[in-house]
Design a protein around this motif. Sequence first.
Motif, PDB file in Angstrom:
ATOM      1  N   ASP A   1     -67.486  60.745  18.284  1.00  0.00           N
ATOM      2  CA  ASP A   1     -67.494  59.837  17.145  1.00  0.00           C
ATOM      3  C   ASP A   1     -66.979  60.601  15.926  1.00  0.00           C
ATOM      4  O   ASP A   1     -67.677  61.442  15.376  1.00  0.00           O
ATOM      5  N   LEU A   2     -65.735  60.316  15.541  1.00  0.00           N
ATOM      6  CA  LEU A   2     -65.082  61.074  14.480  1.00  0.00           C
ATOM      7  C   LEU A   2     -65.135  60.336  13.157  1.00  0.00           C
ATOM      8  O   LEU A   2     -64.825  59.150  13.071  1.00  0.00           O
ATOM      9  N   LEU A   3     -65.515  61.072  12.104  1.00  0.00           N
ATOM     10  CA  LEU A   3     -65.519  60.558  10.747  1.00  0.00           C
ATOM     11  C   LEU A   3     -64.442  61.281   9.952  1.00  0.00           C
ATOM     12  O   LEU A   3     -64.479  62.500   9.807  1.00  0.00           O
ATOM     13  N   LEU A   4     -63.471  60.515   9.451  1.00  0.00           N
ATOM     14  CA  LEU A   4     -62.466  61.075   8.557  1.00  0.00           C
ATOM     15  C   LEU A   4     -62.990  60.973   7.135  1.00  0.00           C
ATOM     16  O   LEU A   4     -63.427  59.905   6.709  1.00  0.00           O
ATOM     17  N   VAL A   5     -62.939  62.081   6.408  1.00  0.00           N
ATOM     18  CA  VAL A   5     -63.349  62.094   5.003  1.00  0.00           C
ATOM     19  C   VAL A   5     -62.114  62.405   4.166  1.00  0.00           C
ATOM     20  O   VAL A   5     -61.601  63.522   4.192  1.00  0.00           O
ATOM     21  N   GLY A   6     -61.636  61.391   3.465  1.00  0.00           N
ATOM     22  CA  GLY A   6     -60.476  61.559   2.608  1.00  0.00           C
ATOM     23  C   GLY A   6     -60.893  62.039   1.234  1.00  0.00           C
ATOM     24  O   GLY A   6     -61.912  61.611   0.698  1.00  0.00           O
ATOM     25  N   VAL A   7     -60.098  62.949   0.697  1.00  0.00           N
ATOM     26  CA  VAL A   7     -60.379  63.482  -0.630  1.00  0.00           C
ATOM     27  C   VAL A   7     -59.464  62.761  -1.627  1.00  0.00           C
ATOM     28  O   VAL A   7     -58.243  62.897  -1.582  1.00  0.00           O
ATOM     29  N   LEU A   8     -60.101  61.965  -2.488  1.00  0.00           N
ATOM     30  CA  LEU A   8     -59.366  61.147  -3.460  1.00  0.00           C
ATOM     31  C   LEU A   8     -58.828  61.999  -4.600  1.00  0.00           C
ATOM     32  O   LEU A   8     -59.416  63.018  -4.935  1.00  0.00           O
ATOM     33  N   LYS A   9     -57.755  61.590  -5.208  1.00  0.00           N
ATOM     34  CA  LYS A   9     -56.918  60.453  -4.920  1.00  0.00           C
ATOM     35  C   LYS A   9     -55.749  60.853  -4.039  1.00  0.00           C
ATOM     36  O   LYS A   9     -55.126  60.031  -3.393  1.00  0.00           O
ATOM     37  N   GLY A  10     -55.430  62.132  -4.030  1.00  0.00           N
ATOM     38  CA  GLY A  10     -54.213  62.589  -3.379  1.00  0.00           C
ATOM     39  C   GLY A  10     -54.088  62.296  -1.905  1.00  0.00           C
ATOM     40  O   GLY A  10     -52.996  62.108  -1.397  1.00  0.00           O
ATOM     41  N   ALA A  11     -55.208  62.250  -1.183  1.00  0.00           N
ATOM     42  CA  ALA A  11     -55.144  62.092   0.274  1.00  0.00           C
ATOM     43  C   ALA A  11     -55.016  60.649   0.733  1.00  0.00           C
ATOM     44  O   ALA A  11     -54.994  60.391   1.935  1.00  0.00           O
TER      45      ALA A  11
ATOM     46  N   ARG B   1     -72.737  64.306  12.833  1.00  0.00           N
ATOM     47  CA  ARG B   1     -71.382  63.727  12.911  1.00  0.00           C
ATOM     48  C   ARG B   1     -70.320  64.806  13.058  1.00  0.00           C
ATOM     49  O   ARG B   1     -70.489  65.940  12.612  1.00  0.00           O
ATOM     50  N   HIS B   2     -69.204  64.439  13.666  1.00  0.00           N
ATOM     51  CA  HIS B   2     -67.999  65.266  13.680  1.00  0.00           C
ATOM     52  C   HIS B   2     -67.163  64.814  12.488  1.00  0.00           C
ATOM     53  O   HIS B   2     -66.736  63.662  12.438  1.00  0.00           O
ATOM     54  N   VAL B   3     -66.953  65.710  11.535  1.00  0.00           N
ATOM     55  CA  VAL B   3     -66.284  65.375  10.278  1.00  0.00           C
ATOM     56  C   VAL B   3     -64.934  66.073  10.221  1.00  0.00           C
ATOM     57  O   VAL B   3     -64.826  67.278  10.487  1.00  0.00           O
ATOM     58  N   LEU B   4     -63.915  65.309   9.855  1.00  0.00           N
ATOM     59  CA  LEU B   4     -62.589  65.867   9.633  1.00  0.00           C
ATOM     60  C   LEU B   4     -62.185  65.549   8.198  1.00  0.00           C
ATOM     61  O   LEU B   4     -61.979  64.392   7.841  1.00  0.00           O
ATOM     62  N   ILE B   5     -62.142  66.588   7.365  1.00  0.00           N
ATOM     63  CA  ILE B   5     -61.713  66.426   5.976  1.00  0.00           C
ATOM     64  C   ILE B   5     -60.198  66.247   5.970  1.00  0.00           C
ATOM     65  O   ILE B   5     -59.474  67.051   6.565  1.00  0.00           O
ATOM     66  N   VAL B   6     -59.729  65.207   5.318  1.00  0.00           N
ATOM     67  CA  VAL B   6     -58.292  64.942   5.227  1.00  0.00           C
ATOM     68  C   VAL B   6     -57.849  65.223   3.790  1.00  0.00           C
ATOM     69  O   VAL B   6     -58.341  64.606   2.847  1.00  0.00           O
ATOM     70  N   GLU B   7     -56.930  66.166   3.656  1.00  0.00           N
ATOM     71  CA  GLU B   7     -56.429  66.604   2.348  1.00  0.00           C
ATOM     72  C   GLU B   7     -54.928  66.405   2.261  1.00  0.00           C
ATOM     73  O   GLU B   7     -54.224  66.481   3.272  1.00  0.00           O
ATOM     74  N   ASP B   8     -54.445  66.199   1.051  1.00  0.00           N
ATOM     75  CA  ASP B   8     -53.007  66.130   0.825  1.00  0.00           C
ATOM     76  C   ASP B   8     -52.419  67.539   0.776  1.00  0.00           C
ATOM     77  O   ASP B   8     -51.430  67.833   1.420  1.00  0.00           O
ATOM     78  N   ILE B   9     -53.066  68.439   0.011  1.00  0.00           N
ATOM     79  CA  ILE B   9     -52.513  69.777  -0.185  1.00  0.00           C
ATOM     80  C   ILE B   9     -53.631  70.795  -0.387  1.00  0.00           C
ATOM     81  O   ILE B   9     -54.668  70.483  -0.963  1.00  0.00           O
ATOM     82  N   ILE B  10     -53.383  71.986   0.101  1.00  0.00           N
ATOM     83  CA  ILE B  10     -54.279  73.114  -0.153  1.00  0.00           C
ATOM     84  C   ILE B  10     -53.460  74.165  -0.880  1.00  0.00           C
ATOM     85  O   ILE B  10     -52.443  74.623  -0.367  1.00  0.00           O
ATOM     86  N   ASP B  11     -53.893  74.491  -2.099  1.00  0.00           N
ATOM     87  CA  ASP B  11     -53.210  75.560  -2.810  1.00  0.00           C
ATOM     88  C   ASP B  11     -54.151  76.756  -2.969  1.00  0.00           C
ATOM     89  O   ASP B  11     -54.191  77.609  -2.104  1.00  0.00           O
TER      90      ASP B  11
END
Length: 191
Positions: A39-49, A97-107
Amino acid sequence: MEPRDIDGDLTEILISEEQIHTRLAEMSRQIEADYAGKDLLLVGVLKGAVMVMADLARELHHPISMDWMAVSSYGSGTTSSGVVRILKDLDTDLTGRHVLIVEDIIDSGLTLSWLLANLNSRGPTSVEICALLRKPDAARVEINVKYAGFDIPNQFVVGYGLDYDEKYRNLRSVGVLAPHVYAPTGGAAAS
């Protein structure tokens, strides 16, 4: 929005819309294999993702849950302050939960390092990272990114969710913002 719509605001296109979609499809196949039967939970980081999260979620071929978090460490400048504030927290309990953080960019990695520690403290079974873009030359802390789309140079980029002053998020590709747009006096910045 296409690059021709903002003529003169970009110095170059780094990654085309087609390249982005091809890479997201490849990453999705790996995510599906790694999380098969989970059971996968995607966690989007606002607003960029927003763009990455939407296209990644649509590309996945099994059910997932989604939630959003907004954190800030930029303040009014163009470089990370290192001080993180939660602007919008998750609505989902992460326990087990299995969490997958979704990011636009990592600097610099500073904000993401803080976010990883914060989410891991909430009792998930696992927390991993998926990022469309990564700037290895800008890294100030080591971040283990399980799914990385593209490594890019340490330049100020916009498009596909990335902005400058809330503009350019809807550019379909990723491009390098011309210095005259963000530093009219000749200064330098990095997104």
